[in-house]
Design an enzyme around this catalytic site. Structure first.
Site, PDB file in Angstrom:
ATOM      1  N   TYR A   1      40.092  37.050  27.354  1.00 27.24           N
ATOM      2  CA  TYR A   1      40.208  37.828  28.733  1.00 27.24           C
ATOM      3  C   TYR A   1      40.319  39.364  28.017  1.00 27.24           C
ATOM      4  O   TYR A   1      41.218  39.492  27.318  1.00 27.24           O
ATOM      5  CB  TYR A   1      41.861  37.507  28.846  1.00 27.24           C
TER       6      TYR A   1
ATOM      7  N   ARG B   1      42.754  52.749  26.075  1.00 25.61           N
ATOM      8  CA  ARG B   1      42.533  51.339  25.723  1.00 25.61           C
ATOM      9  C   ARG B   1      41.121  51.125  25.234  1.00 25.61           C
ATOM     10  O   ARG B   1      40.626  50.000  25.010  1.00 25.61           O
ATOM     11  CB  ARG B   1      43.121  50.387  26.680  1.00 25.61           C
TER      12      ARG B   1
ATOM     13  N   ASP C   1      44.001  53.193  46.233  1.00 31.03           N
ATOM     14  CA  ASP C   1      44.980  53.619  47.081  1.00 31.03           C
ATOM     15  C   ASP C   1      45.273  52.359  48.128  1.00 31.03           C
ATOM     16  O   ASP C   1      45.941  52.294  48.929  1.00 31.03           O
ATOM     17  CB  ASP C   1      44.571  54.750  48.005  1.00 31.03           C
TER      18      ASP C   1
ATOM     19  N   VAL D   1      39.514  47.203  35.615  1.00 26.42           N
ATOM     20  CA  VAL D   1      39.934  47.703  37.163  1.00 26.42           C
ATOM     21  C   VAL D   1      41.119  48.716  37.310  1.00 26.42           C
ATOM     22  O   VAL D   1      42.124  48.747  36.389  1.00 26.42           O
ATOM     23  CB  VAL D   1      40.653  46.484  37.903  1.00 26.42           C
TER      24      VAL D   1
ATOM     25  N   TRP E   1      30.982  47.892  36.557  1.00 28.42           N
ATOM     26  CA  TRP E   1      32.051  48.977  37.336  1.00 28.42           C
ATOM     27  C   TRP E   1      32.567  49.541  36.136  1.00 28.42           C
ATOM     28  O   TRP E   1      33.275  48.804  35.445  1.00 28.42           O
ATOM     29  CB  TRP E   1      32.685  48.195  38.373  1.00 28.42           C
TER      30      TRP E   1
ATOM     31  N   HIS F   1      43.244  46.351  46.956  1.00 31.86           N
ATOM     32  CA  HIS F   1      42.011  45.883  46.331  1.00 31.86           C
ATOM     33  C   HIS F   1      42.164  45.577  44.998  1.00 31.86           C
ATOM     34  O   HIS F   1      41.961  44.402  44.347  1.00 31.86           O
ATOM     35  CB  HIS F   1      40.861  46.835  46.557  1.00 31.86           C
TER      36      HIS F   1
ATOM     37  N   SER G   1      34.133  43.399  38.185  1.00 34.15           N
ATOM     38  CA  SER G   1      35.243  42.475  37.375  1.00 34.15           C
ATOM     39  C   SER G   1      35.132  41.142  37.956  1.00 34.15           C
ATOM     40  O   SER G   1      35.353  40.108  37.269  1.00 34.15           O
ATOM     41  CB  SER G   1      36.358  43.039  37.250  1.00 34.15           C
ATOM     42  N   PHE G   2      35.243  40.948  39.341  1.00 31.18           N
ATOM     43  CA  PHE G   2      35.435  39.705  39.901  1.00 31.18           C
ATOM     44  C   PHE G   2      33.960  38.759  39.484  1.00 31.18           C
ATOM     45  O   PHE G   2      34.292  37.419  39.392  1.00 31.18           O
ATOM     46  CB  PHE G   2      35.117  40.092  41.314  1.00 31.18           C
ATOM     47  N   GLU G   3      33.117  39.385  39.250  1.00 22.55           N
ATOM     48  CA  GLU G   3      31.725  38.600  38.920  1.00 22.55           C
ATOM     49  C   GLU G   3      31.754  38.026  37.705  1.00 22.55           C
ATOM     50  O   GLU G   3      31.122  37.191  37.152  1.00 22.55           O
ATOM     51  CB  GLU G   3      30.545  39.306  39.194  1.00 22.55           C
TER      52      GLU G   3
END
Length: 160
Positions: free
Chosen positions: A122, A136, A94, A90, A31, A97, A65-67
């Protein structure tokens, strides 16, 4: 951390231990891939510049990212690596989440780091907008992937 006073890609190569003979894992979220792949590529280049062979860099892709949490835990237990870089991005939208994903991923990776078998670096960018992400990942503030690779090399060097 990137700030006006710290460029993510600036470091003194003499301060970075050799990665020769070490093995590194990189878990990267697909993502926001225009940013995460730029970080992945920078991390690989930096590891290679410090003596890590291509065959000693294990890359695993995950949907988002959660995975990163699950894949990092799996790699920690199964991939025989000296450090793992977890890369995601991430960008605030709006809905809340953003807050849930950032907090959950941060907590999960922090908990993995406390297991202390393999250092987890991280590499989650949490940006308010796409410009912050671009800055970045090779833009005005350097590339977080470089910083993550340097951190991984230094953390792997803690182990004999």
């Amino acid at each position: 951390m990137a700030t006006a006073m710290h460029h993510l890609s600036d470091y003194n190569p003499a301060d970075v231990p050799s990665g020769e003979g070490r093995r590194f894992g990189i878990v990267v979220a697909d993502w926001n891939d225009q940013y995460t792949y730029a970080m992945r590529d920078a991390a690989i280049r930096t590891l290679q510049a410090h003596g890590v062979k291509d065959d000693d860099i294990v890359v695993q892709h995950v949907p988002g990212s959660f995975e990163l949490i699950y894949a990092t835990a799996w790699m920690m237990d199964n991939a025989d690596v000296d450090a793992i870089i977890s890369i995601g991005c991430v960008i605030r939208g709006d809905t809340p989440h953003f807050d849930y994903i950032c907090a959950g991923t941060t907590q999960g990776l922090a908990e993995l780091n406390t297991r202390a078998t393999v250092p987890v670096v991280y590499g989650l960018l949490t940006c308010n907008d796409a410009q912050q992400a671009a800055d970045r990942t090779g833009g005005a503030l350097g590339n977080k992937g470089d910083e993550c690779a340097v951190t991984a090399l230094r953390m792997a060097d803690l182990k004999p």
